[in-house]
Design a protein around this motif. Sequence first.
Motif, short mmCIF file in Angstrom:
data_model
loop_
_atom_site.label_atom_id
_atom_site.label_comp_id
_atom_site.label_asym_id
_atom_site.label_seq_id
_atom_site.Cartn_x
_atom_site.Cartn_y
_atom_site.Cartn_z
N ARG B 117 34.68 53.44 33.97
CA ARG B 117 36.14 53.39 33.80
C ARG B 117 36.50 53.60 32.32
N ALA B 118 35.73 52.98 31.44
CA ALA B 118 35.93 53.14 29.99
C ALA B 118 34.55 53.09 29.35
N CYS B 119 33.94 54.26 29.25
CA CYS B 119 32.54 54.34 28.82
C CYS B 119 32.38 53.87 27.37
N LEU B 126 36.91 57.89 30.56
CA LEU B 126 36.61 57.73 31.99
C LEU B 126 35.65 58.87 32.33
#
Lengths: 500, 178
Positions: B117-119, B126
């Motif tokens: 989702r939020a690397c 994303l």
Amino acid sequence: MVLKPHLDDFKIIGYYLGKITIGIGLFMLIPIICALGFREVSPTFDFFIGIGVSFLCGFILTRICFTDKDLNWMQGMIVVSLSWLVATAIGAIPLYLSGHFKSYLDACFDAMSGFATTGLTLAQDIDHFSYAHNLWRHLIMFIGGQGIVIVALSLFVKGFSGAFKMYVGEARDERVLPNVIHTSRFIWLVSIIFLVLGTLALGITGLLNGMKAQNAFFHGACIFMAAFDTGGFAPQSQNILYYHNMTFETITIVIMILGAINFKLHYHLWTGNFKELFRNIEMRTFFVTIVITFIITAIGLHKLGIYQPAIVLFRKGFYQLISGHTGTGFQTIYAKQFIGGWNELSLTGVIFAMALGGAVCSTTGAIKMLRIGIIMKAVKEDIRRIMLPEKAIVVQRFHHVKNIFLEDKQVRAALLISLCYLLLYAAGALVGMFFGYPFVDSLFESTSAAANVGLSCGITDTAMPVFLKFTYIIQMWAGRLEFMSIFTLLGFLIAAIKGK
Amino acid sequence: MKQLKNYELRIMNCRKNKIIFIFPFVFFIWSLICFSETISSTELINSAKQYDGEEIDYKGEVIGDVMVRGRFAWINVNDGKNAIGIWLPQPLVKEISYAGSYKAKGDIVEVKGKFNRACIEHGGDLDIHAVSLQIVQKGENVDEVISPRKIKVAIAFLIICLTLTVIYFIKLGYGNRS
């Protein structure tokens, strides 16, 4: 008593409108050269049709309305407001013919969004756009950023007094050089030098990050035009997220800030006066508002815990914020993530940033830093007046290129325009809510359209109601021209109907 | 004895039929396990929290550039609604021969990997960190389709424009002389 406009008024307006229409058509030669270079046949025909329509309309208008009279203030303002509508209608022709838009209205939406340097888009399947059409999308932002009328007229007008009226009509009330045409040519010079440097920087970064050479430099040029003119379009559907690169993002931040500062300040930097950068009221206000709005956004994002560690939060939060504050609209997150992933506090920070905007005489929209600075100074002056003895003379000064004493008329003008913007943001939000969108979403999208930002939380979509599309088009138009020329047009129409 | 033989034969036929029916069913289940259903980009973006850190399958067209970054590479895969960035080992991208653009339809690929989702590794993007890539359909060059009507209209406008330009310059010449 309202006076009915004379036939001469219509003739003068028609004549200059015709010239500007031809000017817009001439700019379509650039994507034609691009199409021929990349051997794109169908787009070449699209632009030939676009040029054909603009030349035909332009020639007819200049023939029927031929005059050698100069413009007065009213006519100048009306020419400006109508020119933006005409440019939108003509600029949309090749876009619509590309087959990437579901209707001509959608193409007009994108054309207005481009000319007004907004960046909201209704284009379909952007990833398969031709080079020529993509170039046109970005070029119209470059033209709109400089000011359609001045750009078109500086092509074939050596200098005339009416130019200043149209320059003011396009929300540029500050002259960098004594002559308006010289001012517009200086703006062109600055923009083209930065275009070369920016394209090289972005192109080389793209190349080093694995892009093909032709794509790297083409994207570099497009992204530069979108960033410097605080537009927000990008050649790919993922916007800046497509590049997956921090250096690329950093370069775009620098270009966005350069685009958001006053051309007058560019002139001072150009002539080596770097002190102005730190003394100018606009730059100081810009710095303070960036810090405040970022703190709001960062607290919101921190509460969510979505971006960990802090550097990730800064990269995502600051990018969207600076993109909103400068009125660019580049995104490194998906539109739906704003609503699905961000909380209301972080969105509020971005909405505030979008509503404030950049500097006057720049390519940004919104209320703008000079007005915010003046209002803040006026508040400070009033507080001091209350605190000091009644007989004390309270004087407030600010520095904007030179030291200026704060006067009531400056405060009044700043407040009036700020109020107009706030009403425009609210009106768009109300229309959004009328169609069933939640309050925060509606306010976000409305502020983005009216402040010519281009950040989207997902409302802007080809399936949205037609009336909402019209609302956003009008918001983009009014927001870019800062109301006065549009009020003049409305007054002219009323006078034409009701006047005696 | 004959009756017994017939009975055995019937049982054997029945078994045969069962195997014929069971085999496709088993194959279907096996294929479901091995190639689990792909998730759309809209679902991934809208329900990012739900899929965060999950192993997923994603299918779509490779678009734009294949960006090699050392031992890894970035590709962007569009499923018709949105494009999502895929981070994958560099050898895997060697199989990709077409990336979608104006003149090409990109390879349709199916990737299997971890959805972020939020690397953290990539600044909060994303994305999907793929471990495998399968070419589902090869891409191809796309020929431009130009409608004959468009050509006729463009030529008509071109003639009108040239005529108007000639008239303009002739008048300009007369004006200068006078």
